[in-house]
Write a protein that holds these residues in place. Structure first.
Motif, PDB file in Angstrom:
ATOM      1  N   THR A  96     -19.104  23.038  12.915  1.00  0.00           N
ATOM      2  CA  THR A  96     -18.439  22.998  14.214  1.00  0.00           C
ATOM      3  C   THR A  96     -19.139  22.024  15.167  1.00  0.00           C
ATOM      4  O   THR A  96     -18.495  21.443  16.033  1.00  0.00           O
ATOM      5  N   VAL A  97     -20.454  21.831  14.978  1.00  0.00           N
ATOM      6  CA  VAL A  97     -21.151  20.819  15.780  1.00  0.00           C
ATOM      7  C   VAL A  97     -20.552  19.448  15.479  1.00  0.00           C
ATOM      8  O   VAL A  97     -20.219  18.677  16.379  1.00  0.00           O
ATOM      9  N   LEU A  98     -20.379  19.157  14.194  1.00  0.00           N
ATOM     10  CA  LEU A  98     -19.852  17.847  13.807  1.00  0.00           C
ATOM     11  C   LEU A  98     -18.413  17.661  14.296  1.00  0.00           C
ATOM     12  O   LEU A  98     -18.037  16.579  14.756  1.00  0.00           O
ATOM     13  N   GLU A  99     -17.618  18.735  14.251  1.00  0.00           N
ATOM     14  CA  GLU A  99     -16.237  18.649  14.752  1.00  0.00           C
ATOM     15  C   GLU A  99     -16.224  18.344  16.243  1.00  0.00           C
ATOM     16  O   GLU A  99     -15.458  17.496  16.712  1.00  0.00           O
ATOM     17  N   ALA A 100     -17.096  19.054  16.978  1.00  0.00           N
ATOM     18  CA  ALA A 100     -17.157  18.841  18.428  1.00  0.00           C
ATOM     19  C   ALA A 100     -17.598  17.411  18.732  1.00  0.00           C
ATOM     20  O   ALA A 100     -17.082  16.767  19.649  1.00  0.00           O
ATOM     21  N   MET A 101     -18.549  16.903  17.932  1.00  0.00           N
ATOM     22  CA  MET A 101     -19.012  15.520  18.138  1.00  0.00           C
ATOM     23  C   MET A 101     -17.859  14.543  17.966  1.00  0.00           C
ATOM     24  O   MET A 101     -17.677  13.624  18.767  1.00  0.00           O
ATOM     25  N   GLU A 102     -17.091  14.755  16.906  1.00  0.00           N
ATOM     26  CA  GLU A 102     -16.009  13.822  16.631  1.00  0.00           C
ATOM     27  C   GLU A 102     -14.983  13.836  17.772  1.00  0.00           C
ATOM     28  O   GLU A 102     -14.472  12.787  18.165  1.00  0.00           O
ATOM     29  N   ASP A 103     -14.698  15.031  18.297  1.00  0.00           N
ATOM     30  CA  ASP A 103     -13.794  15.108  19.448  1.00  0.00           C
ATOM     31  C   ASP A 103     -14.369  14.353  20.635  1.00  0.00           C
ATOM     32  O   ASP A 103     -13.664  13.623  21.323  1.00  0.00           O
ATOM     33  N   GLY A 104     -15.661  14.552  20.881  1.00  0.00           N
ATOM     34  CA  GLY A 104     -16.306  13.924  22.030  1.00  0.00           C
ATOM     35  C   GLY A 104     -16.319  12.409  21.914  1.00  0.00           C
ATOM     36  O   GLY A 104     -16.181  11.700  22.911  1.00  0.00           O
ATOM     37  N   LEU A 105     -16.447  11.915  20.702  1.00  0.00           N
ATOM     38  CA  LEU A 105     -16.548  10.467  20.513  1.00  0.00           C
ATOM     39  C   LEU A 105     -15.239   9.746  20.810  1.00  0.00           C
ATOM     40  O   LEU A 105     -15.198   8.527  20.841  1.00  0.00           O
TER      41      LEU A 105
END
Lengths: 267, 474
Positions: A128-137
């Protein structure tokens, strides 16, 4: 049309800027980052010389991990990163995604990163950290996106690198491992990051032979750098403006404050 | 069947037997009239819960529904009947759908809740639509018992020969109040419409919602997503008209089998960007089990806030700065909807000496979350443990930091330290804190790792002090 414009523009410019413009076009053609002129120099010539074009590439993925006991809590890694973020597009916010939120505002402020710029995202796990990062990017309003993860599959890192290149938002993965064995296994795994850093604390240097903890000293290694040279330095921890400085050569020589000033002023 | 004083009384009977036996009849009598009936114990709580569920389901017809007594549901049809053709076809549709769900139902539509309630229970037709203003005529032949009066009042009226509501019309009002009480007179006035009967205790608020009914039940995720998009479009138009944006939304799915499913979503900043609002729900569609199909959907803005006309042009030509701010707000919404409310926060300094209280977490867009000065004078760790962890420490000299300690199974030998910094409990908070005292030390081990540890309480000869690790320095 684009080509003629580029030629006309290039022809009128002085050689150095022409080179930059050409590099930018080559970079675009190569499908890489949005122009190599988007850089963040450290302001320490020894470090900037090891990085391609003299600075940390924006709109790209960078990896920072701890070493020598810092793998688990990543305090040195986070402080090194805070110093970079302090100088990266303030006052734009930074999205910091992590599973266990143990960031401490006053500690960030001491390394130059204004805590109110940090939007902490409390995720459940690495995925979920990686998913959130991708959204943020995908949001160019952000200065950077940080993710604290243990496991980082190669495909996930590729996606992050791609998302960062598309939006121009800089991405950082801060690796945290529960044990030294896990760290040893994960550290060698390939990651699609433009640079990979390894930082650890080394014994502090006394100030004017005073007892107690002196200047905070870090060992910083650039273990991988696309288009650059791996290198390592002994640095003084970044100050309240986010600048690091080369530590004086001799451990027992107390550096006079005046000696450090010019190094900080460069950035 | 209810048990009253040791006698079994019928609480309800199946509609097929309604001609021969009736509620209120003793079970023994009923058995005599209709041998072979099956008697079940009454379950008032279960019935009430089922009725509430059914009232919820009726929300597909009107945004305002409520239960009426033990066996009725009120729907406020003001301004909604035309969506179903007319009032009669709405009532017919409602009764038909209830029948398919296994309920026998009667419906009445009238100007007043009292008249509708009376006619639905005691009227001659199963579906009655009383023209506006005609309730006096319609109620004249209905038994007085339908007026929602206490049982004693009804029995008293019966003894006096007042059996139908029309019989009451002739009574002078003072006599009626004197004989049956003000409440009875008011019930009559409410049914006739001379006294208003507010159904909702809340002041009427304009409902901001959009509604879609489907000719054929839908179940495909793409169809649901398309429906959500069109609902969001319609809702955002309504919101724009009022100059507001949504902060909290609910999306309800009415399933063919009468089950109502709902999703809720919140936004960090008021929004009426249809694409964003639709996205918040579309992302979580996997939680909705359409089963045999969804026949109705309703999107409702539960909480709204004023919002200027700025956002209207967002997707097309929004100005740069506004647009980036909205993009950030939309990101926060998406993350909070996925990871749970309160998962995206900002840090704000708080006036406290206790390290764990010196920082508070506030919502991402809380006012005053930006620009507050931070105290960097005192040395503070970068990572602060959620709660201080006890360590085994060797500290031979009183009021000195440890020379050796073990934390998470690793042994650390100390080579340098700073401190102590004494932090006292905030005595005004609690009695325990009055005596609390921590002496904090920054310590560095031989590898250069730096920690923030404290000794709890004053050093007492003979007693071994307890040490804790609270944070890690870079």
């Amino acid at each position: 049309m684009d080509t003629t414009a580029g030629n006309r523009l290039g022809g009128a410019l002085p050689p150095q800027e022409r080179l930059t413009a050409l590099r930018e076009r080559v970079g675009k053609l190569a499908g890489g980052s949005l122009g190599t002129h988007r850089l963040l120099p450290f302001g320490v010539s020894a470090i900037d010389a090891a990085l391609p074009d003299g600075g940390l590439a924006r709109g790209a993925l960078h990896e920072i991990s701890g070493l020598g006991g810092d793998e688990e809590d990543g305090a040195v890694a986070a402080a090194f990163l805070a110093g970079i973020l302090a100088r990266l597009a303030p006052p734009q916010p930074v999205l910091w995604c992590l599973a266990a939120d143990d960031l401490y505002g006053p500690g960030l402020a001491a390394r130059g990163l204004a805590p109110h710029r940090v939007l902490s995202v409390r995720a459940r796990d690495d995925r979920t950290v990686l998913e959130a990062m991708e959204d943020g990017l995908k949001v160019p309003a952000l200065a950077a996106v940080v993710g604290e993860v243990g496991a980082l599959p190669l495909t996930a890192s590729r996606r992050l690198q791609l998302a960062a290149a598309n939006s121009g938002v800089t991405a950082f993965v801060l690796r945290r491992w529960r044990s030294g064995a896990l760290a040893a296994a994960e550290r060698t795994a390939p990651v699609a990051a433009v640079t990979r850093w390894r930082v650890s604390a080394v014994p502090s240097r006394p100030i004017d032979d005073e007892p107690g903890i002196g200047r905070l000293i870090w060992q910083v290694e650039l273990t991988r750098c696309r288009g650059g040279v791996p290198a390592q330095w002994i640095l003084e921890a970044c100050d309240a403006t986010g600048h690091v400085a080369l530590a004086a050569e001799l451990a027992d020589r107390a550096p006079a404050p005046a000696e450090r000033q010019p190094l900080r002023a460069i950035g | 069947m209810e048990w009253l004083g040791g006698r079994g009384l019928l609480a309800a009977v199946d509609s097929r037997l309604a001609d021969s036996i009736a509620p209120g009849m003793p079970l023994a009598d009923a058995r005599a009239i209709a041998p072979g009936i099956v008697a079940l114990d009454a379950d008032p709580e279960g019935d009430a819960a089922a009725l509430r569920k059914l009232a919820h389901w009726c929300g597909r017809y009107s945004p305002w529904t409520a239960t009426d007594g033990m066996d009725g549901i009120w729907l406020d049809l003001t301004g909604v009947a035309h969506l179903f053709g007319d009032e009669a076809s709405l009532a017919a549709d409602l009764v038909a759908r209830l029948k398919r769900q296994g309920f026998s139902a009667r419906a009445a539509i009238a100007d007043t809740p009292g008249a509708a309630s009376a006619l639905a229970r005691a009227g001659r037709e199963a579906i009655a639509v009383v023209p506006s203003g005609a309730q006096r005529v319609a109620l004249a032949l209905v038994p007085v018992g339908a007026l929602r009066l206490p049982l004693e009042t009804v029995e008293l009226m019966d003894r006096l020969g007042l059996r139908r509501i029309g019989d009451l019309y002739k009574l002078p009002r003072p006599a009626m109040v004197a004989r049956f009480g003000l409440a009875a007179a008011e019930r009559l006035d409410q049914a006739l419409g001379t006294l208003p009967e507010p159904l909702s205790p809340l002041p009427p608020t304009p409902t901001r919602s959009s509604h879609r009914r489907f000719a054929e039940p839908i179940a495909q995720p793409e169809d649901l997503a398309a429906a959500i998009a069109s609902l969001a479009d319609a809702l955002c138009c309504a919101l724009a008209g009022d100059g507001v944006g949504a902060r909290r939304l609910a999306l309800r799915f009415y399933r063919v089998d009468g089950v109502v499913l709902a999703l809720e979503a919140g936004t960090a900043q008021a929004s009426r960007d249809p694409r964003h609002l639709a996205h918040l729900f579309a992302e979580r569609l996997d939680r909705i089990e359409p089963d045999l199909g969804i026949e109705d959907m309703r999107l409702e803005a539960l909480v709204v806030e004023p919002l200027g006309s700025r956002q209207a042009s967002l997707d097309r030509t929004g100005a740069g700065a506004d647009r980036s701010g909205d993009a950030l707000a939309n990101l926060v919404d998406r993350l909070e909807n996925r990871l749970g409310a309160g998962s995206v926060t900002r840090m704000r300094p708080r006036d406290s000496h206790i390290p764990e209280r010196a920082v508070e977490r506030v919502p991402a867009f809380a006012p005053g979350a930006g620009g507050t000065p931070w105290d960097t004078e005192r040395l503070r760790p970068l990572r602060l443990l959620a709660r201080p962890e006890p360590i085994e420490a060797v500290a031979p000299i009183p009021d000195d930091p440890p020379v050796l300690f073990r934390w998470r199974r690793l042994l650390h030998r100390i080579r340098a330290s700073d401190g102590p910094e004494r932090i006292l409990g905030e005595w005004w908070r609690s009695r325990e804190e009055e005596t609390e005292l921590r002496d904090y030390y920054s310590i560095e081990d031989t590898d250069g790792r730096r920690f923030w540890v404290f000794r709890s309480g004053l050093h007492r000869p003979g007693a071994s002090p307890s040490w804790f690790l609270h944070g890690v320095f870079p």
